[in-house]
Design a protein around this motif. Structure first.
Motif, short mmCIF file in Angstrom:
data_model
loop_
_atom_site.label_atom_id
_atom_site.label_comp_id
_atom_site.label_asym_id
_atom_site.label_seq_id
_atom_site.Cartn_x
_atom_site.Cartn_y
_atom_site.Cartn_z
N LEU A 266 -0.42 81.65 -93.83
CA LEU A 266 0.26 82.92 -94.07
C LEU A 266 1.66 82.72 -94.66
CD1 LEU A 266 0.53 85.98 -93.76
CD2 LEU A 266 1.14 85.62 -91.36
N LEU B 2 0.01 92.69 -92.75
CA LEU B 2 -1.25 91.94 -92.74
C LEU B 2 -2.41 92.95 -92.77
CD1 LEU B 2 -0.50 89.07 -90.20
CD2 LEU B 2 0.17 89.32 -92.59
N VAL C 92 -5.10 94.31 -89.82
CA VAL C 92 -4.73 95.22 -88.74
C VAL C 92 -4.39 96.60 -89.31
CG1 VAL C 92 -3.13 95.57 -86.80
CG2 VAL C 92 -3.81 93.26 -87.46
N TYR D 70 -2.38 84.92 -81.11
CA TYR D 70 -1.30 85.63 -81.82
C TYR D 70 -0.01 84.82 -81.86
CZ TYR D 70 -4.28 89.66 -80.79
OH TYR D 70 -5.34 90.52 -80.69
N GLY D 71 0.92 85.30 -82.71
CA GLY D 71 2.31 84.89 -82.56
C GLY D 71 2.84 85.63 -81.35
N GLU E 222 3.79 80.43 -82.47
CA GLU E 222 2.47 80.78 -82.99
C GLU E 222 1.38 80.28 -82.05
OE1 GLU E 222 1.88 82.75 -85.45
OE2 GLU E 222 -0.25 82.44 -85.81
N LYS E 223 0.54 81.20 -81.60
CA LYS E 223 -0.65 80.91 -80.80
C LYS E 223 -0.41 79.91 -79.66
CE LYS E 223 -3.68 82.33 -84.53
NZ LYS E 223 -3.04 82.31 -85.82
N VAL F 248 2.65 89.42 -81.94
CA VAL F 248 3.03 89.84 -83.30
C VAL F 248 1.84 90.56 -83.91
CG1 VAL F 248 3.71 88.98 -85.57
CG2 VAL F 248 4.65 87.91 -83.49
N VAL F 249 2.08 91.81 -84.31
CA VAL F 249 1.01 92.68 -84.77
C VAL F 249 0.63 92.41 -86.23
CG1 VAL F 249 0.59 95.11 -85.36
CG2 VAL F 249 1.54 94.52 -83.14
N GLY F 250 1.62 91.97 -87.03
CA GLY F 250 1.33 91.78 -88.46
C GLY F 250 2.09 92.75 -89.34
N TYR G 136 6.20 93.09 -90.61
CA TYR G 136 7.48 92.39 -90.55
C TYR G 136 8.43 93.02 -91.58
CZ TYR G 136 4.10 88.63 -89.22
OH TYR G 136 3.07 87.89 -88.69
N GLN H 241 3.14 78.31 -91.37
CA GLN H 241 3.14 79.54 -90.58
C GLN H 241 4.40 80.37 -90.86
OE1 GLN H 241 0.66 80.64 -88.91
NE2 GLN H 241 -0.62 78.82 -88.61
N THR I 93 5.43 82.50 -88.79
CA THR I 93 6.08 82.47 -87.47
C THR I 93 7.12 81.35 -87.41
OG1 THR I 93 4.13 83.38 -86.42
CG2 THR I 93 5.60 82.12 -85.00
C1 G1P Z 1 -1.44 86.02 -88.02
C2 G1P Z 1 -0.06 85.56 -87.58
C3 G1P Z 1 0.13 85.81 -86.09
C4 G1P Z 1 -0.12 87.28 -85.78
C5 G1P Z 1 -1.52 87.70 -86.28
C6 G1P Z 1 -1.70 89.20 -86.13
O1 G1P Z 1 -2.40 85.18 -87.43
O2 G1P Z 1 0.12 84.20 -87.89
O3 G1P Z 1 1.43 85.47 -85.70
O4 G1P Z 1 -0.01 87.52 -84.40
O5 G1P Z 1 -1.68 87.38 -87.67
O6 G1P Z 1 -2.99 89.59 -86.49
P1 G1P Z 1 -3.94 85.12 -87.93
O7 G1P Z 1 -4.63 86.28 -87.30
O8 G1P Z 1 -3.91 85.21 -89.43
O9 G1P Z 1 -4.46 83.81 -87.43
#
Ligand code: G1P
Length: 297
Positions: free
Chosen positions: A109, A129, A132, A171-172, A193-194, A206-208, A210, A232, A234
């Motif tokens: 990302l 993102l 979502v 998630y983040g 991150e995760k 973190v919802v996506g 920013y 990342q 994040t």
């Molecule tokens: C990404 C971000 C993560 C965030 C998430 C939300 O992760 O890296 O921090 O919480 O989107 O959907 P991914 O879902 O692409 O692994």
């Protein structure tokens, strides 16, 4: 003012196979329009005027959807189907432009956001993102609130929501001294991150969405590979937070994770029920299914 938004759409959508095998996952339909349109609308309603798609060669359908289709328009005009004509012409308002740039390799990302560096230039920007969908609670649009807050405080804004403790590793996750109320921001003390379950600094994920300063691009250039061996976003935000204020904005609306199949079905149910033309009949249909009566005529 925040007028530009980056939408990273290059991901191959493995969580949504087989549907995403030959169409982009962002083009999967939620009621009567592709999922990506809801995200673009959310950005436009928050005042965004330029949408930057960070995309992949297999995803031209997304760019085509937001482009004009002269042949289709002419046919609808000749057939006097003016309602449909205006629907397909007005997918985005005239003052909004959609541009695209390619992410040549799937490096994460953070790398996707960095691919938009030359288009963003010196401007601060939003990132949305597309997996979502964010539904506003009444009139309070979370993204618009974040932009307003950014303008007041000049602190980067990261939209968060609470998730069950056993899901934090998806998630983040942010660290804050105090959990903000819905619709409020709180200074962030860390972001990871995760994290493994049991090690997370909170359950605020973190919802996506920013709001970031232009300088994050320089930080992304220096960000080493992190979780999942990817660059990342994040991790770049964690670096930014060493020198600049970053705030966690706790959303008041509702999220639907269309990257997962159940989240997608929830979105279809929710947006179907609220659809201005189909909603009432759809509710009746759901009721009929509930009482196991399929004879809808
Ligand atoms: C990404 C971000 C993560 C965030 C998430 C939300 O992760 O890296 O921090 O919480 O989107 O959907 P991914 O879902 O692409 O692994």
């Amino acid at each position: 003012m925040i007028k530009k938004a980056i939408l990273p759409v290059a991901g191959l959508g493995t969580r949504f196979l087989p549907a995403s095998k030959s169409i982009p996952k962002e083009m999967v339909t939620v009621v009567d329009r592709p999922a990506i349109e809801y995200v673009v609308r959310e950005a436009v309603e928050a005042g965004i005027e330029q949408i930057i798609l960070v995309t992949h060669s297999s995803k031209a359908a997304i760019e085509n959807y937001f482009d004009r289709n002269f042949e289709l328009e002419t046919t609808l005009e000749q057939k006097k189907k003016f309602g449909l004509l205006s629907e397909i012409k007005d997918i985005v308002p005239a003052h909004v432009s959609i541009v695209s740039v390619r992410q040549p390799q799937p490096l994460g990302l953070g790398h996707a956001v960095l691919c938009a560096k030359s288009i963003v230039g010196q401007d601060d920007f939003a990132v949305l993102l597309p997996d979502v969908l964010v539904k506003a609670a009444s009139n309070q649009h979370d993204l618009a609130q974040m932009i307003q807050r950014y303008q007041q405080s000049q602190a980067a804004q990261i939209m968060v929501e609470a998730v069950p403790d056993h899901l934090v590793d998806q998630y983040g996750i942010v660290e804050v001294a105090q959990i903000p109320d819905e619709g409020e921001s709180e200074l962030m003390q860390g972001i990871i991150e995760k994290p493994a379950v049991g090690t997370a600094p909170s359950n605020l994920s973190v919802v996506g969405r920013y709001i970031l300063p232009a300088k994050i691009m320089q930080l992304l250039e220096q960000t080493p590979k992190g979780a999942g061996n990817e660059i990342q976003l994040t991790d770049a935000i964690a670096m930014l937070q060493q020198t600049d204020p970053v705030e966690a904005y706790r959303m008041s609306g509702q999220t639907f994770d269309c990257g997962s199949k159940l989240g997608y079905l929830k979105a279809v149910l929710h947006y179907g029920i609220e659809h201005p033309k189909l909603g009432r009949d759809f509710q009746k249909l759901i009721h009929a299914v509930e009482v196991k009566n399929w004879s809808m005529s």
